[in-house]
Design a protein around this motif. Sequence first.
Motif, mmCIF file in Angstrom:
data_model
loop_
_atom_site.group_PDB
_atom_site.id
_atom_site.type_symbol
_atom_site.label_atom_id
_atom_site.label_comp_id
_atom_site.label_asym_id
_atom_site.label_seq_id
_atom_site.Cartn_x
_atom_site.Cartn_y
_atom_site.Cartn_z
ATOM 1 N N TRP A 31 0.852 -1.194 0.000
ATOM 2 C CA TRP A 31 0.000 0.000 0.000
ATOM 3 C C TRP A 31 0.884 1.240 0.000
ATOM 4 C CZ3 TRP A 31 -4.317 -1.014 4.178
ATOM 5 C CH2 TRP A 31 -5.124 -2.066 3.738
ATOM 6 N N ARG A 35 -0.999 7.857 -0.653
ATOM 7 C CA ARG A 35 -2.367 7.714 -1.163
ATOM 8 C C ARG A 35 -3.352 7.498 -0.018
ATOM 9 N NH1 ARG A 35 -5.654 3.545 -3.826
ATOM 10 N NH2 ARG A 35 -7.097 4.676 -5.156
ATOM 11 N N LEU A 36 -2.953 6.727 0.974
ATOM 12 C CA LEU A 36 -3.818 6.498 2.131
ATOM 13 C C LEU A 36 -4.069 7.791 2.904
ATOM 14 C CD1 LEU A 36 -2.460 3.124 3.523
ATOM 15 C CD2 LEU A 36 -4.669 3.529 2.425
ATOM 16 N N GLU A 38 -4.108 10.773 1.690
ATOM 17 C CA GLU A 38 -4.963 11.684 0.933
ATOM 18 C C GLU A 38 -6.423 11.460 1.288
ATOM 19 O OE1 GLU A 38 -4.167 11.005 -3.191
ATOM 20 O OE2 GLU A 38 -2.184 11.925 -3.089
ATOM 21 N N GLY A 39 -6.782 10.230 1.571
ATOM 22 C CA GLY A 39 -8.135 9.920 1.975
ATOM 23 C C GLY A 39 -9.082 9.805 0.794
ATOM 24 N N TRP A 40 -10.330 9.613 1.125
ATOM 25 C CA TRP A 40 -11.383 9.435 0.134
ATOM 26 C C TRP A 40 -12.188 10.714 0.042
ATOM 27 C CZ3 TRP A 40 -10.325 5.101 -2.258
ATOM 28 C CH2 TRP A 40 -9.673 4.087 -1.556
ATOM 29 N N PRO A 41 -12.860 10.932 -1.092
ATOM 30 C CA PRO A 41 -13.700 12.126 -1.184
ATOM 31 C C PRO A 41 -14.826 12.054 -0.146
ATOM 32 C CG PRO A 41 -14.093 10.676 -3.064
ATOM 33 C CD PRO A 41 -12.933 10.105 -2.293
ATOM 34 N N MET A 42 -15.030 13.130 0.547
ATOM 35 C CA MET A 42 -16.034 13.152 1.602
ATOM 36 C C MET A 42 -17.023 14.285 1.346
ATOM 37 S SD MET A 42 -15.136 10.660 3.501
ATOM 38 C CE MET A 42 -15.394 10.624 5.238
ATOM 39 N N SER A 43 -18.268 14.061 1.771
ATOM 40 C CA SER A 43 -19.299 15.086 1.699
ATOM 41 C C SER A 43 -19.480 15.679 3.084
ATOM 42 C CB SER A 43 -20.624 14.478 1.240
ATOM 43 O OG SER A 43 -20.516 13.980 -0.059
ATOM 44 N N ARG A 52 -18.331 14.688 8.357
ATOM 45 C CA ARG A 52 -17.842 14.399 7.010
ATOM 46 C C ARG A 52 -18.066 12.915 6.757
ATOM 47 N NH1 ARG A 52 -16.269 18.942 7.932
ATOM 48 N NH2 ARG A 52 -14.725 20.378 7.265
ATOM 49 N N PRO A 54 -18.864 9.627 3.526
ATOM 50 C CA PRO A 54 -18.814 9.242 2.116
ATOM 51 C C PRO A 54 -20.095 9.681 1.404
ATOM 52 C CG PRO A 54 -18.289 7.376 3.539
ATOM 53 C CD PRO A 54 -18.765 8.483 4.417
ATOM 54 N N ASP A 56 -22.039 8.267 -0.674
ATOM 55 C CA ASP A 56 -23.116 7.279 -0.747
ATOM 56 C C ASP A 56 -23.863 7.120 0.584
ATOM 57 O OD1 ASP A 56 -20.744 6.122 0.276
ATOM 58 O OD2 ASP A 56 -21.476 4.106 -0.178
#
Length: 122
Positions: A31, A35-36, A38-43, A52, A54, A56
């Motif tokens: 891994w 990249r980890l 940076e995280g995932w896009p959050m709303s 905050r 995901p 979905d």
Amino acid sequence: METRLHELSQIHRYIEGLDKEVTMVLQNLQWDRKRLLEGWPMSICSYNHNHRLPPDKKKSHEKECFLKSQGYMKDDQFLPDPLDANANTLVKLNTDNINSIINYASSADHLFKKVVIVFFWN
């Protein structure tokens, strides 16, 4: 002061050791640390900007968050939707339902008082 510097040095060495262990685990899993991080896009939740989540999960979260912002609890039960919007009676409750609602309200809120009202029909 010397004791604090020594303790700070110990904490620094401990953190370095943990960092090396994490690096080894990430390498074994192949891994990428950057990249980890940076995280995932959050709303952002419309009702609480500190939330905050995901994208979905946003719709279901906001439904619960709105109810919580209005003072409701997760285990609160709501009256059912009306069966027919044009009917004179929108929600039918039997005596057991009414008593259950009143008993729950009086046990959940010490300011809620039970009052008996008698109606006379002509």
